[in-house]
Structure formats: C-alpha cells, structure tokens
Write a protein that holds these residues in place. Structure first.
Motif, PDB file in Angstrom:
ATOM      1  N   GLU A  42       0.772  -1.219   0.113  1.00  0.00           N
ATOM      2  CA  GLU A  42      -0.158   0.029  -0.167  1.00  0.00           C
ATOM      3  C   GLU A  42       0.953   1.265  -0.040  1.00  0.00           C
ATOM      4  OE1 GLU A  42      -2.247   2.050  -0.098  1.00  0.00           O
ATOM      5  OE2 GLU A  42      -4.114   0.975  -0.116  1.00  0.00           O
ATOM      6  N   LEU A  43       0.318   2.481  -0.020  1.00  0.00           N
ATOM      7  CA  LEU A  43       1.012   3.701   0.051  1.00  0.00           C
ATOM      8  C   LEU A  43       1.063   4.243   1.482  1.00  0.00           C
ATOM      9  CD1 LEU A  43       1.699   4.890  -2.720  1.00  0.00           C
ATOM     10  CD2 LEU A  43      -0.246   3.393  -2.849  1.00  0.00           C
ATOM     11  N   THR A  44       1.945   3.405   2.139  1.00  0.00           N
ATOM     12  CA  THR A  44       2.249   3.759   3.616  1.00  0.00           C
ATOM     13  C   THR A  44       3.767   3.202   3.694  1.00  0.00           C
ATOM     14  OG1 THR A  44       1.809   3.243   5.638  1.00  0.00           O
ATOM     15  CG2 THR A  44       1.661   1.323   4.225  1.00  0.00           C
ATOM     16  N   GLN A  45       4.398   3.659   4.626  1.00  0.00           N
ATOM     17  CA  GLN A  45       5.913   3.502   4.857  1.00  0.00           C
ATOM     18  C   GLN A  45       6.408   2.027   4.962  1.00  0.00           C
ATOM     19  OE1 GLN A  45       8.079   5.896   4.409  1.00  0.00           O
ATOM     20  NE2 GLN A  45       6.545   7.555   4.213  1.00  0.00           N
ATOM     21  N   VAL A  46       5.506   1.220   5.450  1.00  0.00           N
ATOM     22  CA  VAL A  46       5.916  -0.231   5.408  1.00  0.00           C
ATOM     23  C   VAL A  46       5.688  -0.764   4.125  1.00  0.00           C
ATOM     24  CG1 VAL A  46       5.210  -2.571   6.162  1.00  0.00           C
ATOM     25  CG2 VAL A  46       5.253  -0.713   7.982  1.00  0.00           C
ATOM     26  N   GLY A  47       4.857  -0.294   3.293  1.00  0.00           N
ATOM     27  CA  GLY A  47       4.630  -0.730   1.954  1.00  0.00           C
ATOM     28  C   GLY A  47       5.685  -0.201   1.088  1.00  0.00           C
TER      29      GLY A  47
ATOM     30  N   THR B  76      -2.037   3.932  -6.075  1.00  0.00           N
ATOM     31  CA  THR B  76      -3.445   4.293  -5.956  1.00  0.00           C
ATOM     32  C   THR B  76      -3.640   4.136  -4.576  1.00  0.00           C
ATOM     33  OG1 THR B  76      -3.687   2.966  -7.997  1.00  0.00           O
ATOM     34  CG2 THR B  76      -5.771   4.070  -7.163  1.00  0.00           C
ATOM     35  N   LEU B  77      -3.956   5.219  -3.906  1.00  0.00           N
ATOM     36  CA  LEU B  77      -4.055   5.270  -2.418  1.00  0.00           C
ATOM     37  C   LEU B  77      -5.371   4.425  -2.232  1.00  0.00           C
ATOM     38  CD1 LEU B  77      -3.215   5.880   0.702  1.00  0.00           C
ATOM     39  CD2 LEU B  77      -4.184   7.905   0.194  1.00  0.00           C
TER      40      LEU B  77
ATOM     41  N   SER C 121      -1.468  -1.568   5.377  1.00  0.00           N
ATOM     42  CA  SER C 121      -2.400  -0.286   4.967  1.00  0.00           C
ATOM     43  C   SER C 121      -2.071   0.615   6.204  1.00  0.00           C
ATOM     44  CB  SER C 121      -3.924  -0.599   5.017  1.00  0.00           C
ATOM     45  OG  SER C 121      -4.294   0.693   4.617  1.00  0.00           O
ATOM     46  N   GLY C 122      -2.011   2.007   5.880  1.00  0.00           N
ATOM     47  CA  GLY C 122      -1.918   2.981   6.853  1.00  0.00           C
ATOM     48  C   GLY C 122      -3.464   3.219   6.956  1.00  0.00           C
ATOM     49  N   ASP C 123      -3.674   4.116   8.232  1.00  0.00           N
ATOM     50  CA  ASP C 123      -5.137   4.466   8.502  1.00  0.00           C
ATOM     51  C   ASP C 123      -5.825   5.257   7.413  1.00  0.00           C
ATOM     52  OD1 ASP C 123      -2.776   6.065   9.576  1.00  0.00           O
ATOM     53  OD2 ASP C 123      -4.311   7.425  10.258  1.00  0.00           O
ATOM     54  N   GLY C 124      -4.975   6.003   6.662  1.00  0.00           N
ATOM     55  CA  GLY C 124      -5.663   6.914   5.556  1.00  0.00           C
ATOM     56  C   GLY C 124      -6.146   5.811   4.647  1.00  0.00           C
ATOM     57  N   GLY C 125      -5.201   5.205   4.159  1.00  0.00           N
ATOM     58  CA  GLY C 125      -5.430   4.414   3.047  1.00  0.00           C
ATOM     59  C   GLY C 125      -6.542   3.188   3.372  1.00  0.00           C
ATOM     60  N   PHE C 126      -6.737   2.729   4.483  1.00  0.00           N
ATOM     61  CA  PHE C 126      -7.664   2.006   5.017  1.00  0.00           C
ATOM     62  C   PHE C 126      -9.102   2.300   4.786  1.00  0.00           C
ATOM     63  CE2 PHE C 126      -9.948  -0.588   8.339  1.00  0.00           C
ATOM     64  CZ  PHE C 126      -9.911  -1.821   7.651  1.00  0.00           C
TER      65      PHE C 126
ATOM     66  N   TYR D 297      -2.138  11.297   7.117  1.00  0.00           N
ATOM     67  CA  TYR D 297      -1.666  10.632   5.746  1.00  0.00           C
ATOM     68  C   TYR D 297      -0.084  10.960   5.806  1.00  0.00           C
ATOM     69  CZ  TYR D 297      -6.353  11.054   3.674  1.00  0.00           C
ATOM     70  OH  TYR D 297      -7.689  10.666   3.555  1.00  0.00           O
ATOM     71  N   GLY D 298       0.538  10.007   6.354  1.00  0.00           N
ATOM     72  CA  GLY D 298       1.931  10.217   6.927  1.00  0.00           C
ATOM     73  C   GLY D 298       2.643  10.350   5.832  1.00  0.00           C
ATOM     74  N   ASN D 299       2.543  10.030   4.656  1.00  0.00           N
ATOM     75  CA  ASN D 299       3.935  10.273   3.639  1.00  0.00           C
ATOM     76  C   ASN D 299       3.718  11.896   3.184  1.00  0.00           C
ATOM     77  OD1 ASN D 299       6.172   8.966   2.196  1.00  0.00           O
ATOM     78  ND2 ASN D 299       4.870   9.719   0.367  1.00  0.00           N
TER      79      ASN D 299
END
Length: 538
Positions: free
Chosen positions: A371-376, A399-400, A423-428, A455-457
C-alpha cells in the motif's frame, strides 16, 4: 424451444470461458444479468459495498492467479466509481474484464436525463482499457464476449470492457449461439533478433537482467538464463519474486544502482526500466536488449540496441538454446554487494522488523499486498519475495486505498494461502466498508493497519520539504478494533512488535477477516533510494 434472455446469454458466454467468480454490485440496469446468475450455480457472485471494491477485487484475483478477474457494475456513477481500479489494472497489465450495464440502447447519447446517463461512457471506458465494445443486439453477445477474452489473452494483457444496455439484457430469443472462443494472437518471433541478443550476452563482462510484470510467467527460464550468464536479476514492484530473493543473483532496484554503473549489456524482460533509463543514465558503452510482447513499448523511454517482440517465455527458451553455461560464478562478488546493501538499509526501522515478522508469518506460499504507506514503500526494496505473484503492488499508478480490497480479491483467488494486506489508517478508510463483504463471504485476509493518525507520507513531505506547513494531513480516526468487531471481523491492537507474529498466525487460522491495528509514530522513509544519482553520462 424455450426462450432465453440476454442476461442468460452473457452468463453462458462467461461459463464457456471458464469464469467461476464475478465481483459486482447489482442495480436496475443489470437486473436481467443477476436473474441469470441466480440460476447459474457454477459462478460465485461476490457482491461488494462499493463499485471500487468490486473492481479492485477483480484486480487482485487476476494478479494472484493470472486468470481473468470479472467485475460488473451499473452504468454512470457505478462505472465511474470503479475507474480508479480500472486505471490501476491498466497500469499493471492485469487481465480484468469490466462488464458494465448501460441505459436503454435508443436513449444513449440523447441527453434526456435517463437514470445513470453520462456523456460517452464507452469513450471513458476505452480510455482506460486495451479494448472496449458495446453490444447492440442480443445476437452479438457471444461474439463480443469472445472478442473480449481474445483481447485479454492476445499480445499485451490489459483490462477490457463490455457495455450492455439494459434492454439487450432483458431481450429474449430462441436463437442458437456459437460460444466458441476466439483465437488468441501472439507476435511471430524474429529469430535474427534472438541471435543478435545472444551474441551480445555471450560476450558481456557485466550483464544485467531487469524483470517486470511481463516476466511473471517465466521464472524458471529467467533463473536458468541468469545462472548461465551469472547475471544479476533486478525486480521492483511488479518484478518481485520472479527470482527468489534468497538467490545470490537476486537484487531489488536501488540495490542494483552500483551494478548499473559498470554494466555492459542489459536485458529487459517485460519491463520499461523506467527509473534506470530516466534517472541513472545511458552511454555508448551500454547495450540494451529488450523482450516485450508489445512492440510499441520498445521505444517509449529509450530505443534498445535489439528489440525482441515476443512472448517472454518463448523468447527466453529460444535464447537459452543460443547461450552456453560456462561462466565463472560471481557468488562471492554478489554476496559482498548484498551485504553492503543490507548496511545501507539498516536505518529503516521499525519497518525492517515488521517486514521480518510478516515474512516469517507468510511462509513460503503467502501473498503480500502493499500500500501507499511507509511499511509498503519499504517492502518494495527490502522484503524477501520467494515466488512469482506473491508480491502484489499498485505499480506506477500509486493508487491510495487500493490495497485492502485488492487483497480480498487475492484471497478469493488463493483461498488456501495466507494473504496479508498492509495499510495505513488513511488508505484503509478508502474501502473500509468492504469489511462487511469480507465477513459475509468469509474472506480471511489479515490486515496490518499501521495507524499514525495521518496521511503520513504527505505530512512527512510537508515537514521536510515545505517548511513544516502541515495542512489537511492530520486524521481523526475511529476505534479501529471496535469498528472491525462491529462488522463481525476479528480485531486486535498490538502495542509491541513481539505480539505481532502470534496475532497474525491466529488470523490465518480463521476464514473471517482479521484487522490488527498497530499504533506507530513517524517512520524513516525510503526517499534517498528514489533519488539515486546519475552514474552514466553520454
């Protein structure tokens, strides 16, 4: 003879093409299709809570299985809700069929305000697919559906669309139809190009192989060629897992930056090599060879010295016949480079620790959806991937919110395999309503929800690039555990990393979705590896 409806003709056409799963959301323009699906026990209908969910699930199904993922939506707003997923499928070369309803045939283009009417729906569909067609008579249904599947199987795979007006679905006929599949078409291989490529590769001192989605079906051949040449294999996002990450010749994209500097021959298989060609530089000493089933892609970024237009597997089999396997092993050199790479990425904590646990929990067969998150982001360049089609990425589309619903489609395609969605909380929250779908249809995905209430990034860029001008990136979130449980899912909050492995394994033991919330703070990002310097100059 009993009359059959257009909807029944569609369903029979799908069955003739071995479709056993359809993701969709019913509505009045598709009533006759769903009536027919009710009578067809061999097609499982997974109905979603939003059209984007249906399309993303079809995408995940296709990416994990290499089979056709089919989704159905109503026209107008229903179709438009699915288009982010359709665009992502296009970017990922995915075999997705958009089966879309339409207003009555005689009202199309009249601008009379018929329910769900939009200007030029077919034009919008064609802009996001490889091929799209409208059915205008009931007798056309088998032929158009057959053409759609032929397009999916011919040359470069990309999504296709079929639009059927509601009155055509409702129409009845006694006509007998030919449901024979249309032939798949593939380019004829140029053996001279194969011989030229083999000559370059045999004489190369520092060969490199880059792989993308077009090489997903030929992992065995890629490995054999790499070992013959002692050529490192580089995969990023859609190329991960084609060569097992545990192999000494397997590299992620930024780890290959040092190799690019001294490479003399580079073979690209099913990839445009966008970042190296645009960012790292090309000079006269570097020879570029390309294998791609789409002849129009060869010159998109940089014209190769030799272009092979062919199915990757067929081309590699021919290439292997022309290359001896007597090169001296480079294992010691490659392991040294890999060790240096491990030192460069050691600052990426806690992502590295999380990914290590995820890898252990997934085992050999498990599938990871980024996903579009730092772990991803970190997973794309550091996570070990063992097999093709076990690392699912959004590719260049970025695609977030795609990850969770796409992972549901992955799990439907591979029900016996552990599937993790990060997933991040924003994308989820883009597709959180599909928890209801996952519970109702018992789709046992494990969601790792990294929650930093941002939206961390975006916020990192606001802090680091724009002088701490933080705007529109702080988030108010629900109690994710309580919310997931209210849907009927399993849910936990993990406060320390040591708990994660056990909770994941517990989630894999259920056929219901599991949401594991992981509260986190700011994480180091991977931006330095996105901006690696130019190392070759004309």
């Amino acid at each position: 003879m009993q009359k059959i409806t257009g909807g029944q003709v569609v369903v029979r056409s799908l069955r003739e093409h071995n479709i056993d799963t359809l993701f969709g959301l019913p509505g009045i323009q598709n009533d006759w299709l769903y009536n027919a699906l009710y009578d067809e026990p061999n097609i499982r209908v997974i109905h979603t809570r939003h059209e984007q969910g249906a399309a993303y699930m079809a995408l995940g199904y296709a990416l994990a299985s290499d089979k056709v993922g089919v989704f159905n939506v109503v026209p107008g707003p229903g179709f438009l809700n699915s288009t982010a997923a359709l665009a992502t499928a296009y970017a990922l070369n995915a075999k997705v069929l958009c089966l879309c309803g339409q207003i009555p045939l005689k009202t199309i283009g009249k601008n009379t305000g018929v329910l769900h009417e939009i200007p030029d729906q077919l034009g919008v569909m064609r802009s996001l697919t490889k091929w799209a067609q409208r059915v205008e008579e009931i007798s056309q249904i088998p032929m158009v559906v057959s053409q759609a599947f032929s397009q999916l199987d011919s040359y470069r795979p990309r999504p296709v669309g079929v639009e059927i007006p509601m009155d055509i679905l409702a129409a009845k006929t006694q006509q007998m139809f030919d449901y024979s599949p249309a032939p798949s078409l593939h380019p004829a291989m140029d053996l001279q190009s194969i011989r030229e490529s083999a000559a370059y590769l045999k004489n190369a001192k520092n060969p490199l192989i880059f792989v993308g989605s077009g090489a997903q079906g030929c992992a065995k051949e890629v490995r054999e060629l790499a070992e013959k040449l002692q050529a490192p294999v580089v995969g990023y996002r859609t190329g991960r897992g084609i060569l097992d990450s545990r192999h000494y010749l397997s590299f992620t994209l930024p780890a290959s930056h040092e190799l690019w500097k001294n490479a003399d021959v580079v073979l690209a298989i099913g990839t445009n090599m966008r970042i190296p060609l645009q960012k790292w530089g090309v000079d006269d000493k570097l020879k570029i060879l390309r294998i791609d089933v789409d002849e129009t892609s060869h010159d998109v970024i940089h014209s190769p010295d030799v272009a092979i237009t062919a199915n990757a597997k067929e081309a590699l089999l021919e290439l292997l016949q022309n290359i001896p396997g007597d090169n001296e092993s480079r294992e010691q050199q490659m392991c040294h480079l890999q060790n240096n790479w491990q030192q460069q990425i050691s600052y990426l904590e806690p992502q590295l620790s999380y990914l290590k646990i995820i890898r252990e929990a997934l085992g050999e067969e498990g599938i990871f959806v980024d996903e579009l998150t730092q772990v991803g982001f970190t997973s794309r360049i550091v996570m070990p991937v063992y097999k093709p089609r076990t690392f699912i990425s959004t590719g260049y589309q970025g695609t977030l919110g795609y990850g969770f619903p796409t992972a549901l489609g992955v799990k439907v395609a591979k029900p016996q395999v552990p599937v993790v969605s990060v997933s991040g909380d924003g994308g989820f929250m883009f597709a959180v309503q599909e928890l209801a779908t996952a519970v109702q249809h018992r789709i046992g995905v494990v969601v790792l929800l990294f929650n930093n209430n941002q939206y961390g990034n975006v916020q990192q860029m606001q802090k680091n690039i724009y002088g701490n001008k933080i705007i529109a990136s702080d988030l108010h979130n629900p109690d994710f555990v309580a919310m997931a449980k209210s849907f009927g899912a399993h849910a936990f909050r993990v406060e320390n990393i040591e708990e994660l492995l056990g909770r994941m394994r517990e989630g894999f033991s259920h056929d219901l979705p599991t949401v594991i919330e992981i509260p986190v703070g700011d994480m180091p990002n991977v931006d330095r590896f996105r901006k690696l310097p130019r190392v070759r100059f004309c």
